[in-house]
Design an enzyme around this catalytic site. Structure first.
Site, PDB file in Angstrom:
ATOM      1  CG  ASP A   9      -1.704   1.191   1.446  1.00 63.27           C
ATOM      2  OD1 ASP A   9      -2.352   1.633   0.480  1.00 63.27           O
ATOM      3  OD2 ASP A   9      -1.708   1.720   2.577  1.00 63.27           O
ATOM      4  CG  ASP A  11      -1.219   7.682   0.549  1.00 60.16           C
ATOM      5  OD1 ASP A  11      -0.080   8.038   0.190  1.00 60.16           O
ATOM      6  OD2 ASP A  11      -2.243   7.913  -0.123  1.00 60.16           O
TER       7      ASP A  11
END
Length: 193
Positions: A9, A11
């Site tokens: 991922d 952020d």
């Protein structure tokens, strides 16, 4: 021959969680992010980013901002002798914004579209792969494609573990302080394969 991947991922996992990154100046990598990607590179894993960016659908910023941020991300990785083998993002939202961004798509995590596209384009062995993220949706994505789900305590991860994980129907396959610790444990075999 298919290779395993570490899907990460963006952020809260590779970079600080700051809400919507509506300008490239708001994007700040964690200090361990480049080391994590470099370790994945040197250990035979493909390093792939998968990220929801619904700020586009919500009208908070144009899609060009995502490309600027990802160019900055790639440059930071290159400067640290690390390589991202792919960056895949979903700009959609099922109920916010206007078409073409407002739609129920197969690429918004935890839907498997981004990972399936990466697997087809990069020849990835999904059962030997991992998805690392700071939200339940990242884990659900892993499980939907037959990979292992790793929750990091950075970003939203600590809150997820503290307040929500006890009620989840399935617990993370691995929990790590950050993406570097997660990759270290993956490549050492501590996360199982």
């Amino acid at each position: 021959m298919p290779r395993p991947a570490v899907f990460m991922d963006r952020d809260g996992t590779l970079s600080h969680e700051v809400g919507y990154v509506n300008h490239v100046s708001r994007f700040r990598l964690y200090p361990w992010a480049v080391d994590a990607v470099r370790l994945a590179n040197r250990s035979g894993f493909l390093a792939v980013v998968v990220t929801n960016q619904a700020g586009v659908a919500r009208g908070y910023f144009p899609e060009t901002v995502i490309h600027e941020v990802h160019a900055s991300l790639v440059a930071s990785m290159k400067a640290g002798d690390a390589r991202l083998d792919g960056i895949y993002f979903c700009p959609h939202h099922p109920s916010a914004g206007e078409p073409p961004y407002r739609r129920d798509c197969d690429c918004r995590k935890p839907q498997p579209g981004l990972v399936k596209r990466a697997a087809a384009e990069l020849d990835i062995d999904l059962p030997r792969s991992f998805v690392i993220g700071d939200r339940l949706g990242d884990l659900e994505l892993a499980w939907r494609v037959g990979a292992r789900g790793v929750l990091v305590r950075s970003g939203y991860g600590l809150g997820e573990m503290t307040y929500h994980a006890p009620s989840w129907p399935r617990q993370p396959d691995l929990v790590a302080e950050n993406v570097l610790e997660a990759v270290e444990r993956i490549v050492s075999g501590a996360a199982g394969r």
